[in-house]
Design an enzyme around this catalytic site. Structure first.
Site, short mmCIF file in Angstrom:
data_model
loop_
_atom_site.label_atom_id
_atom_site.label_comp_id
_atom_site.label_asym_id
_atom_site.label_seq_id
_atom_site.Cartn_x
_atom_site.Cartn_y
_atom_site.Cartn_z
CB CYS B 2 -29.98 38.59 26.01
SG CYS B 2 -29.85 39.46 24.28
NE ARG B 16 -26.25 36.47 24.20
CZ ARG B 16 -25.61 37.56 24.19
NH1 ARG B 16 -24.43 37.53 23.85
NH2 ARG B 16 -26.39 38.74 24.22
CG ASN B 79 -31.49 45.21 23.78
OD1 ASN B 79 -30.70 45.78 23.38
ND2 ASN B 79 -32.72 45.07 23.46
#
Lengths: 328, 328, 328, 328
Positions: B2, B16, B79
């Protein structure tokens, strides 16, 4: 796989690495003025300038990899296998076999400019020296204290390019390498400014940050960029040994440790020898992969008017130190 | 995998990408003030700020990936599998399960600074949401119009870092990514000067030469550098849609076409959705991989005082255009 | 500054970005079969294939940037300022002004192979369209469902190259770009093996490590490599919108946010529009920098036998959605 | 700015470059067993292992940069200015001034493992040697024929890391450098496969293509990667001089020509000396920037039971060759 560089301090220093996966028995060979070159297309050549350089001697003939002559012209042949082109003999040109190019330049030219001029009339033929030593594709770096050129025999014929950088490696052709430098133009020996994000506190974490992006691998393009960066930015005092030393430092950045660059056939490329011609002194300096101490052959200690080759072995021990005419 | 970015024009735009090899059925979910969060360590939470963001809803619970609240605080979880650390419940700390972090921040904090302050007392526990939805390692980007922070629960506990760049990706930890920018500090949006070889005629052969060296791959470090470069240097007018548009352009530079980045298990990572929170308008904008037209959910059109989730699907056709409250 | 790509799934998808620092008022323009092109060297051209594409209309004439014809041939012109060469009119060739190349190809060729064949006889002249719109150096990507070519008028004349990659950007010439890919040949969408130091425990720290080394800047060479990597490795289902979507994802990797790439004159390059021709459906899809939702013009809804241009504005709001023939 | 490397063939070869913008008068110094070290915290040390290495001698004290002892333990100190931390003297630790670390390790440790174990109890204090020679931030590479470690005194205290690569440079800390190798893991000495675009004909244009991406600049991270690549992949026969030669080739890839790397203060970093310890023979080999021929000092020719330093100058001419105990 080879890298050549020519730098000028108070005088010219011209050298190269010879990278290969096996040695053919290179020697430092002095060819005096009256040694006879049996030219393939123009008969015996009985008088020419004296020259010294690295060569293998086959059937009494010096197959030069590089060298300089008594007038200060230096030349080195570098691998150019994909782009090099050969042509049938031509009535209107000076026909030369590839192995004759270096003797022809060094034997007949008093300046690099004269060499460039003469080469424009040269037609490169696919004559083999022998069945065991066929013609291989090369291009040449040619320099004296005033000029530097690249000569490439490509599809379309012989092309001569001025080379103010003084650097040459292998494929692709020289004009590509020159143009490719634009992709590295922002690199510098200095500490970089923060252009990335104005206002953010971004600082180098050590020296050398100005050249981040300089390629470190052994591909011909990367060695060209690296040698050009070192040649352009390195400096030294004006003495003979300082110039030789600087050239060796430049070339060592393009050298390859054994085991780090595969040859196509399962072996490893490594830097068999590195040399530096100093026309101001007539000395041919060299080191080899396993004999890193500089040695030299001084052509001015030889008999220019002789007719026989004088040969000095390149091989030597780890501490080898040989200068012709002087005890080790 | 991400990338998150927060930029400020006349107001904050915070967004994002969510890159993954499969979708879990993300929706845009509005949680009103009176929806009950059953907290694992502190009982039922019956009144909090309203919030909107991307979530999957499991057992009636909104598992938020990102979102903003009615006060303008934005947060995104990214993550962080190798470095994230969990701890046993602690008497002296606020114990939270990982899936409770985003509701906790958005539900209780009026500012990013308050969120940073509260998180210093948070102890992250290894509570699973369910057997099928175990705790995964994440770190968080948190911003409002005044401040931006990164929160990382690592060996040693929760660490809060100010983040003036407004960018976050994945491993390694944020301080590494920040420090790593020094290796790119000379890159610029402009045309570079020739620092390589003064005196040589080296010129760009097109636009964009000032940023040669910017990495183009999808590794977390490379996406961080690229997103930071685009976030720092891009510009736009002061309007709402100009800001959203600029953020989407920044994030599209970190997006990955399907087939160009392997997931570990044989599938392909791709950018499932890209979002942009605009606290100034209360709108949550988004696109998905196969539905590239921007859509938005306007939280101000919802009933803040409700007690039930309001859910909008993210999936849509190639030309999909949805705004809650308006027909289409 | 432009990037073009052609991919094939069940059918061809052909598109490009147009990056520039200002707009000239591009529109989507449909030219029916009976629109008269006043050719500079061969008189009026009164009947030809119908075509659609992006153009500016000056003095009633469609100056095409790209487009496709009713037979499925697609073409895009891309900036090529240093290498493009023009020639005096020649008796033995088809003389064309640069602005006539796209109409000539689209108007007369039923296949890309035919276009390649015809272009070998074309002599590109330095005719200006007008004093305000002088001839600029371009080269062209030409494709249909069967073949893809690059046409470059360089010193020496028109050169046609087969292009199996389907990608084109700007300088240097296409053969350079193709050859340059060898420097990136080890990059992959997958996770890399540890070749660096056998026996050492070196592992990726995230996805995307196989493509580390992929350049991320906006120079033409870097955009070529990136677009080629994305075009070669991306994948999608066989539907129309899946193909368009994949092409837009490929091209977005070569797009430039405003402010991140300086134009020479103080302005900023940005991606004014991105388009995708789908010959299978006759649709010309496009997005613009500030209107990211895909729109399209379906040439099959137009009257092929007309004699007047049909023009659709490219400008639109952030949520713009226009399809000719249907209400928005 | 320094690079250190340790390789094993039939025995250990351990060396380093010392890059700096000026010399402090380094010598090769042999310290016999009965030379008295006046320790700052533990009184006079009157008996210890004999050692040899590069040092400057100040007030009769050998300030070692690197060296080995009679038992075969080798150590080198490298610049570590941002991360190195000093601490107040501690009751529960062995307190050492920085300049005492190398004598302490070499004087007291029979193995590298013992050195690692002892250093865990060492507390590094900010004692200056003198006003003119203040404590500088360093970290250390320590090896023998069995093990290799890095010691770093950072915030939090002394950290010892096993180092199977045998390479060390400067900032950032060792664990960063190790982790950073993952970004280069696909590089190899071989010819690369075409992973970029299956089906396309993409081939190397020379040797060395497998390592494209290897960094060539002088930043500490780049030198670490380069030295690691050369150390991991180079090979040689099992003899003494072959090992020394291989180590010198590895380190020459991290050496810097004068003028190519700016020091902060207007001068130029260059590789003042390069050394190689060979515990199997007790020889300390070295070259200097301007004296490239290898020289060596053989500690086994010295009197281990002496009490006075034995000093050999490093400076020498271009052809210098010195071995203690033998005529030049």
């Amino acid at each position: 796989m080879c890298t050549a560089a020519a730098i000028k301090t108070s005088s010219l220093f011209f050298g190269r690495t010879l990278d290969y996966h096996k040695s053919f028995g290179e020697e430092v060979v002095f060819t005096p003025r009256r040694f006879t070159f049996p030219m393939r297309f123009c008969g015996d050549w009985r008088r020419h300038y004296a020259m010294v350089g690295a060569a293998i001697v086959a059937e009494g003939y010096p197959l030069y990899y590089d060298g300089m002559n008594e007038r200060g012209v230096c030349v080195a042949g570098l691998n150019f296998p994909h782009s090099a082109a050969f042509f049938p003999p031509s009535q209107s040109k000076i026909n030369l076999a590839q192995f004759e190019i270096i003797p022809y330049i060094l034997g007949s030219c008093a300046t690099a400019a004269q060499a460039a001029h003469e080469l424009e009339n040269v037609n490169l033929t696919r004559e083999n020296f022998s069945k065991e030593l066929p013609a291989a594709g090369l291009h040449w770096l040619i320099a004296d204290g005033a000029d530097c050129f690249v000569a490439e025999s490509v599809a379309g014929g012989m092309r001569i390019h001025r080379n103010n950088l003084g650097v040459l490696t292998n494929e692709p052709p020289f004009l590509y390498q020159l143009s490719n430098l634009s992709r590295y133009m922002m690199l510098s020996p200095g500490l970089p400014a923060n252009n990335f994000c104005k206002g953010a506190d971004i600082r180098p974490q050590g020296m050398g940050y100005g050249a981040i992006g300089l390629p470190g691998d052994m591909s011909p393009q990367s060695r060209f960029v690296r040698a050009a960066f070192f040649a352009c930015n390195s400096n030294c005092g004006g003495g003979e040994e300082e110039g030789v030393n600087r050239l060796f430092h430049i070339l060592s950045g393009a050298s390859v440790p054994h085991g780090c660059c595969a040859a196509g056939d399962g072996g490893w490329e490594s830097t068999l020898y590195t040399c530096c011609c100093s026309p101001a002194s007539g000395r041919y300096y060299f080191t080899t992969y396993s004999s890193p101490a500089p040695r030299c052959v001084d052509m001015r200690l030889e008999n220019y008017e002789g007719d026989a080759l004088v040969r000095y072995p390149m091989r030597g021990g780890f501490f080898a130190q040989v200068v012709n005419g002087r005890a080790r």
